[in-house]
Design a protein around this motif. Structure first.
Motif, PDB file in Angstrom:
ATOM      1  N   THR A   1       6.633  -6.370   3.680  1.00 12.48           N
ATOM      2  CA  THR A   1       6.161  -4.980   3.709  1.00 12.48           C
ATOM      3  C   THR A   1       5.862  -4.524   2.281  1.00 12.48           C
ATOM      4  O   THR A   1       6.276  -5.170   1.312  1.00 12.48           O
ATOM      5  N   ILE A   2       5.169  -3.414   2.173  1.00  9.21           N
ATOM      6  CA  ILE A   2       4.892  -2.837   0.860  1.00  9.21           C
ATOM      7  C   ILE A   2       6.204  -2.478   0.170  1.00  9.21           C
ATOM      8  O   ILE A   2       6.346  -2.644  -1.044  1.00  9.21           O
ATOM      9  N   GLY A   3       7.200  -2.013   0.930  1.00 12.29           N
ATOM     10  CA  GLY A   3       8.511  -1.698   0.366  1.00 12.29           C
ATOM     11  C   GLY A   3       9.175  -2.924  -0.247  1.00 12.29           C
ATOM     12  O   GLY A   3       9.745  -2.848  -1.341  1.00 12.29           O
ATOM     13  N   ASP A   4       9.112  -4.063   0.449  1.00  7.55           N
ATOM     14  CA  ASP A   4       9.656  -5.315  -0.091  1.00  7.55           C
ATOM     15  C   ASP A   4       8.907  -5.727  -1.355  1.00  7.55           C
ATOM     16  O   ASP A   4       9.501  -6.163  -2.340  1.00  7.55           O
ATOM     17  N   PHE A   5       7.590  -5.581  -1.312  1.00 10.50           N
ATOM     18  CA  PHE A   5       6.750  -5.922  -2.463  1.00 10.50           C
ATOM     19  C   PHE A   5       7.126  -5.058  -3.672  1.00 10.50           C
ATOM     20  O   PHE A   5       7.242  -5.557  -4.787  1.00 10.50           O
ATOM     21  N   LYS A   6       7.336  -3.769  -3.442  1.00  5.23           N
ATOM     22  CA  LYS A   6       7.699  -2.866  -4.532  1.00  5.23           C
ATOM     23  C   LYS A   6       9.081  -3.192  -5.099  1.00  5.23           C
ATOM     24  O   LYS A   6       9.306  -3.027  -6.296  1.00  5.23           O
ATOM     25  N   LYS A   7       9.993  -3.685  -4.269  1.00  5.49           N
ATOM     26  CA  LYS A   7      11.318  -4.085  -4.758  1.00  5.49           C
ATOM     27  C   LYS A   7      11.205  -5.269  -5.707  1.00  5.49           C
ATOM     28  O   LYS A   7      11.831  -5.287  -6.766  1.00  5.49           O
ATOM     29  N   VAL A   8      10.400  -6.263  -5.348  1.00  6.56           N
ATOM     30  CA  VAL A   8      10.193  -7.432  -6.213  1.00  6.56           C
ATOM     31  C   VAL A   8       9.485  -7.007  -7.502  1.00  6.56           C
ATOM     32  O   VAL A   8       9.863  -7.427  -8.602  1.00  6.56           O
TER      33      VAL A   8
ATOM     34  N   ASN B   1      11.711   2.953  -6.114  1.00 10.19           N
ATOM     35  CA  ASN B   1      11.396   4.259  -5.530  1.00 10.19           C
ATOM     36  C   ASN B   1      10.457   5.077  -6.403  1.00 10.19           C
ATOM     37  O   ASN B   1       9.852   6.035  -5.934  1.00 10.19           O
ATOM     38  N   LYS B   2      10.331   4.700  -7.676  1.00 10.93           N
ATOM     39  CA  LYS B   2       9.460   5.428  -8.603  1.00 10.93           C
ATOM     40  C   LYS B   2       8.076   4.805  -8.718  1.00 10.93           C
ATOM     41  O   LYS B   2       7.259   5.244  -9.521  1.00 10.93           O
ATOM     42  N   LEU B   3       7.784   3.785  -7.908  1.00  5.37           N
ATOM     43  CA  LEU B   3       6.503   3.089  -7.967  1.00  5.37           C
ATOM     44  C   LEU B   3       5.602   3.524  -6.817  1.00  5.37           C
ATOM     45  O   LEU B   3       6.069   3.707  -5.693  1.00  5.37           O
ATOM     46  N   THR B   4       4.319   3.659  -7.114  1.00  6.58           N
ATOM     47  CA  THR B   4       3.308   3.948  -6.098  1.00  6.58           C
ATOM     48  C   THR B   4       2.193   2.928  -6.257  1.00  6.58           C
ATOM     49  O   THR B   4       1.726   2.691  -7.372  1.00  6.58           O
TER      50      THR B   4
ATOM     51  N   PHE C   1      -0.625   3.089  -0.448  1.00  7.81           N
ATOM     52  CA  PHE C   1       0.020   2.193   0.496  1.00  7.81           C
ATOM     53  C   PHE C   1       1.388   2.726   0.899  1.00  7.81           C
ATOM     54  O   PHE C   1       2.175   3.149   0.058  1.00  7.81           O
ATOM     55  N   LYS C   2       1.687   2.689   2.187  1.00  4.06           N
ATOM     56  CA  LYS C   2       2.958   3.155   2.742  1.00  4.06           C
ATOM     57  C   LYS C   2       3.941   1.986   2.813  1.00  4.06           C
ATOM     58  O   LYS C   2       3.557   0.850   3.082  1.00  4.06           O
ATOM     59  N   ASP C   3       5.226   2.282   2.593  1.00  5.85           N
ATOM     60  CA  ASP C   3       6.256   1.246   2.438  1.00  5.85           C
ATOM     61  C   ASP C   3       6.534   0.419   3.683  1.00  5.85           C
ATOM     62  O   ASP C   3       6.953  -0.716   3.583  1.00  5.85           O
ATOM     63  N   HIS C   4       6.325   0.935   4.874  1.00  5.68           N
ATOM     64  CA  HIS C   4       6.733   0.231   6.094  1.00  5.68           C
ATOM     65  C   HIS C   4       5.652  -0.674   6.682  1.00  5.68           C
ATOM     66  O   HIS C   4       5.883  -1.352   7.668  1.00  5.68           O
ATOM     67  N   ILE C   5       4.475  -0.717   6.079  1.00  7.37           N
ATOM     68  CA  ILE C   5       3.353  -1.520   6.592  1.00  7.37           C
ATOM     69  C   ILE C   5       3.273  -2.833   5.806  1.00  7.37           C
ATOM     70  O   ILE C   5       3.495  -2.858   4.595  1.00  7.37           O
TER      71      ILE C   5
END
Length: 73
Positions: free
Chosen positions: A23-30, A40-43, A51-55
């Motif tokens: 997911t985009i959320g997983d990608f943002k964590k990496v 949480n501070k990244l867009t 992009f929404k985190d759950h997709i």
């Protein structure tokens, strides 16, 4: 395995390895771990689309070599 490039427009280009099923959320964590910033501070954007985190990356049709814009909030 995909390699996606994120450009923060401040001179940093970060290459992140991920799977199409992530997911985009997983990608943002990496991505956050690689640059040392809280995820949480990244867009992430491409053009005007935020992009929404759950997709998943596959649902957004993000493929190997895709460039995304990184913004800090």
């Amino acid at each position: 395995m995909l390699e996606v490039t994120c450009n923060d427009r401040l001179g940093k280009k970060i290459v992140v390895k991920c799977l199409p099923s992530d997911t985009i959320g997983d990608f943002k964590k990496v991505l956050g771990l690689q640059i040392g910033t809280d995820h949480n501070k990244l867009t992430l954007k491409k053009g005007y689309m935020i992009f929404k985190d759950h997709i998943t990356l596959d649902d957004y049709e993000i493929h190997d070599g895709t460039n995304l814009e990184l913004y800090y909030s």
